[in-house]
Design a protein around this motif. Structure first.
Motif, PDB file in Angstrom:
ATOM      1  N   TYR A   1     160.473  -5.690 129.818  1.00 55.71           N
ATOM      2  CA  TYR A   1     159.940  -4.567 130.801  1.00 55.71           C
ATOM      3  C   TYR A   1     158.894  -5.069 131.670  1.00 55.71           C
ATOM      4  N   THR A   2     158.483  -4.554 132.664  1.00 48.00           N
ATOM      5  CA  THR A   2     157.504  -4.454 133.842  1.00 48.00           C
ATOM      6  C   THR A   2     156.685  -3.419 133.674  1.00 48.00           C
ATOM      7  N   SER A   3     155.437  -3.687 134.101  1.00 47.50           N
ATOM      8  CA  SER A   3     154.563  -2.526 134.211  1.00 47.50           C
ATOM      9  C   SER A   3     153.253  -2.745 134.955  1.00 47.50           C
ATOM     10  N   ALA A   4     152.221  -2.082 134.878  1.00 42.08           N
ATOM     11  CA  ALA A   4     151.022  -2.358 135.807  1.00 42.08           C
ATOM     12  C   ALA A   4     149.842  -1.931 134.776  1.00 42.08           C
ATOM     13  N   ARG A   5     148.890  -2.760 134.963  1.00 44.03           N
ATOM     14  CA  ARG A   5     147.397  -2.733 134.135  1.00 44.03           C
ATOM     15  C   ARG A   5     146.478  -2.961 135.206  1.00 44.03           C
ATOM     16  N   LEU A   6     145.837  -1.647 135.786  1.00 42.41           N
ATOM     17  CA  LEU A   6     144.824  -1.495 136.698  1.00 42.41           C
ATOM     18  C   LEU A   6     143.481  -1.786 136.407  1.00 42.41           C
ATOM     19  N   THR A   7     142.450  -2.245 136.826  1.00 42.21           N
ATOM     20  CA  THR A   7     141.279  -2.225 136.293  1.00 42.21           C
ATOM     21  C   THR A   7     140.076  -2.350 137.481  1.00 42.21           C
ATOM     22  N   THR A   8     139.006  -1.734 137.103  1.00 44.45           N
ATOM     23  CA  THR A   8     137.597  -1.875 138.169  1.00 44.45           C
ATOM     24  C   THR A   8     136.842  -2.864 137.581  1.00 44.45           C
ATOM     25  N   ALA A   9     137.256  -4.038 136.978  1.00 43.71           N
ATOM     26  CA  ALA A   9     136.338  -4.935 136.392  1.00 43.71           C
ATOM     27  C   ALA A   9     135.794  -5.892 137.642  1.00 43.71           C
ATOM     28  N   GLY A  10     134.513  -5.612 137.912  1.00 38.05           N
ATOM     29  CA  GLY A  10     133.651  -6.528 138.970  1.00 38.05           C
ATOM     30  C   GLY A  10     133.911  -5.657 140.256  1.00 38.05           C
ATOM     31  N   THR A  11     134.467  -4.445 140.327  1.00 38.94           N
ATOM     32  CA  THR A  11     134.178  -3.817 141.357  1.00 38.94           C
ATOM     33  C   THR A  11     133.451  -2.154 141.145  1.00 38.94           C
ATOM     34  N   VAL A  12     133.861  -1.683 140.117  1.00 38.64           N
ATOM     35  CA  VAL A  12     133.203  -0.421 139.757  1.00 38.64           C
ATOM     36  C   VAL A  12     132.855  -0.262 138.387  1.00 38.64           C
ATOM     37  N   ALA A  13     131.776   0.244 137.828  1.00 30.98           N
ATOM     38  CA  ALA A  13     131.382   0.114 136.524  1.00 30.98           C
ATOM     39  C   ALA A  13     130.290   1.546 136.201  1.00 30.98           C
ATOM     40  N   LEU A  14     130.484   2.124 135.117  1.00 27.70           N
ATOM     41  CA  LEU A  14     129.684   3.415 134.692  1.00 27.70           C
ATOM     42  C   LEU A  14     128.551   2.931 133.622  1.00 27.70           C
ATOM     43  N   ARG A  15     127.480   2.996 133.887  1.00 28.50           N
ATOM     44  CA  ARG A  15     126.514   2.825 132.961  1.00 28.50           C
ATOM     45  C   ARG A  15     126.025   4.121 132.181  1.00 28.50           C
ATOM     46  N   THR A  16     125.911   5.030 132.872  1.00 27.64           N
ATOM     47  CA  THR A  16     125.451   6.263 132.064  1.00 27.64           C
ATOM     48  C   THR A  16     125.894   7.368 132.995  1.00 27.64           C
ATOM     49  N   GLY A  17     126.857   8.390 132.307  1.00 29.16           N
ATOM     50  CA  GLY A  17     127.332   9.582 133.274  1.00 29.16           C
ATOM     51  C   GLY A  17     128.577   9.974 132.408  1.00 29.16           C
ATOM     52  N   ARG A  18     129.485  10.380 133.452  1.00 34.51           N
ATOM     53  CA  ARG A  18     130.904  10.974 133.221  1.00 34.51           C
ATOM     54  C   ARG A  18     132.018  10.200 133.960  1.00 34.51           C
ATOM     55  N   VAL A  19     132.906  10.036 133.173  1.00 31.89           N
ATOM     56  CA  VAL A  19     134.179   9.508 133.901  1.00 31.89           C
ATOM     57  C   VAL A  19     135.287  10.486 133.489  1.00 31.89           C
TER      58      VAL A  19
ATOM     59  N   ASP B   1     125.181  -1.707 115.844  1.00 34.81           N
ATOM     60  CA  ASP B   1     126.259  -2.083 116.513  1.00 34.81           C
ATOM     61  C   ASP B   1     126.872  -1.232 117.501  1.00 34.81           C
ATOM     62  N   TRP B   2     125.923  -0.394 118.115  1.00 39.12           N
ATOM     63  CA  TRP B   2     126.194   0.470 119.272  1.00 39.12           C
ATOM     64  C   TRP B   2     125.975  -0.469 120.629  1.00 39.12           C
ATOM     65  N   VAL B   3     127.109  -0.690 121.032  1.00 41.39           N
ATOM     66  CA  VAL B   3     127.156  -1.569 122.147  1.00 41.39           C
ATOM     67  C   VAL B   3     127.483  -0.979 123.660  1.00 41.39           C
ATOM     68  N   PHE B   4     127.341   0.489 123.733  1.00 42.70           N
ATOM     69  CA  PHE B   4     127.507   1.104 124.835  1.00 42.70           C
ATOM     70  C   PHE B   4     126.569   1.362 125.920  1.00 42.70           C
ATOM     71  N   GLU B   5     125.282   1.057 125.830  1.00 45.04           N
ATOM     72  CA  GLU B   5     124.242   0.846 126.861  1.00 45.04           C
ATOM     73  C   GLU B   5     124.506  -0.346 127.784  1.00 45.04           C
ATOM     74  N   GLN B   6     125.387  -0.147 128.500  1.00 41.23           N
ATOM     75  CA  GLN B   6     125.749  -1.212 129.418  1.00 41.23           C
ATOM     76  C   GLN B   6     126.803  -0.606 130.340  1.00 41.23           C
ATOM     77  N   ASP B   7     126.815  -1.354 131.558  1.00 40.33           N
ATOM     78  CA  ASP B   7     127.981  -1.098 132.612  1.00 40.33           C
ATOM     79  C   ASP B   7     129.489  -1.193 131.627  1.00 40.33           C
ATOM     80  N   MET B   8     130.371  -0.305 131.922  1.00 38.19           N
ATOM     81  CA  MET B   8     131.725  -0.338 131.884  1.00 38.19           C
ATOM     82  C   MET B   8     132.881  -0.055 132.714  1.00 38.19           C
ATOM     83  N   HIS B   9     133.712  -0.947 132.799  1.00 37.56           N
ATOM     84  CA  HIS B   9     134.835  -0.618 133.925  1.00 37.56           C
ATOM     85  C   HIS B   9     135.825  -0.070 133.331  1.00 37.56           C
ATOM     86  N   LEU B  10     136.789   0.515 134.375  1.00 40.29           N
ATOM     87  CA  LEU B  10     137.903   1.537 133.913  1.00 40.29           C
ATOM     88  C   LEU B  10     139.054   0.772 134.009  1.00 40.29           C
ATOM     89  N   LEU B  11     140.254   1.168 132.966  1.00 45.89           N
ATOM     90  CA  LEU B  11     141.441   0.362 132.958  1.00 45.89           C
ATOM     91  C   LEU B  11     142.339   1.524 132.945  1.00 45.89           C
TER      92      LEU B  11
END
Length: 287
Positions: free
Chosen positions: A111-129, A237-247
């Motif tokens: 099969y083929t498919s796609a995996r799109l990411t905003t790694a290195g371009t857009v990241a959320l630190r605190t807020g809503r997606v 082990d709470w590791v979410f106080e950081q920038d996180m990108h979307l996939l």
């Protein structure tokens, strides 16, 4: 529209102003502002904005993406492009006869498919997606809307927030899960939300509010899970106080959904109406 949420381990509001067009410069947003949005306007067949969306390619080098998956991700428009009606469509397809697509579990990915990411371009630190999407169903499919941390660590210390996953033959169940250093794979902490229809029947708004010391998951504005450090095996082990990108991706096969069968319909398409981020984060568009 929504039914019960079942805990699988241990209040949201939509953006209050119309989002801007795609990000065009490096920036850091204030807490209550639109950080970035994509409404996927454009002609049919156009690739999503490559100043923001990065297409990850392949299969073998990532051990089947960690799950013995059967798809080979491409940057071809037949796997990810705009439909001309304001949607991004990510499509899983049977591979063409004779294609040599290196695969971790079999000689060539079927099969083929796609995996799109905003790694290195857009990241959320605190807020809503929030992502308004119609998520496909079928045995052997695992479409996902999720986030990974930008802290430079190796997964699972990197941190992962699964905003929405719909697995295999469970068309009316949406999973929201967090993974971190001591809680990952089957030990991830989250909940399963039951819809009153298959996720592929209509669009729903899948969202996460990522605040300090709390992450809240919702569908169509209804909260169904809040996670805090006290809910973890080890609060440190709470590791979410950081920038996180979307996939965004549609996986095929693997350890969780199993393999497709004769009932699985292809193309299996995730249609995304919009992606919106509100709050603090970083914008560093490519190009």
């Amino acid at each position: 529209m929504l039914l019960a949420a079942t805990l699988a381990g241990c209040a949201s509001a939509s953006p209050n102003s119309e989002p801007d067009s795609n990000a065009t410069s490096s920036d850091t947003a204030a807490p209550d502002t639109i950080l970035w949005a994509d409404e996927f306007d454009g002609p049919a067949g156009q690739r999503p904005d490559d100043a923001v969306w990065v297409a990850e390619i392949g299969n073998r080098d990532d051990e089947g993406w960690g799950n013995d998956e059967l798809q080979y991700y491409t940057d071809a428009p037949e796997n990810a492009s705009l439909d001309g009606d304001g949607h991004l469509v990510i499509a899983a397809l049977p591979a063409a006869d004779g294609e040599d697509l290196p695969c971790f579990t079999v000689p060539s990915c079927p099969y083929t498919s796609a995996r799109l990411t905003t790694a290195g371009t857009v990241a959320l630190r605190t807020g809503r997606v929030e992502v308004r999407a119609r998520i496909p169903n079928g045995t052997g499919l695992l479409p996902a809307i999720w986030m990974l941390g930008d802290n430079g660590e190796i997964w699972p210390a990197q941190g992962e927030i699964d905003i929405a996953e719909v697995v295999g033959g469970e068309p009316d169940t949406v999973y929201g899960t967090a993974h971190g250093p001591t809680y990952f794979n089957e030990n991830g902490i989250g909940a399963a939300l039951e819809l009153d229809e298959a996720s592929g029947d209509d669009f729903h708004v899948y969202a996460v509010d990522k605040q300090r010391d709390a992450i809240t998951w919702s569908v169509d504005g209804v909260d169904y899970l809040t996670l805090t450090p006290e809910d973890l095996p080890a609060p440190d082990d709470w590791v979410f106080e950081q920038d996180m990108h979307l996939l965004l991706n549609v996986a095929v096969g693997g350890d969780w959904p199993g393999s497709p069968d004769e009932t699985t319909a292809f193309p299996a398409e995730m249609a995304v109406d919009y992606v919106r981020m509100t709050g603090e984060g970083t914008l560093t568009p490519a190009g």
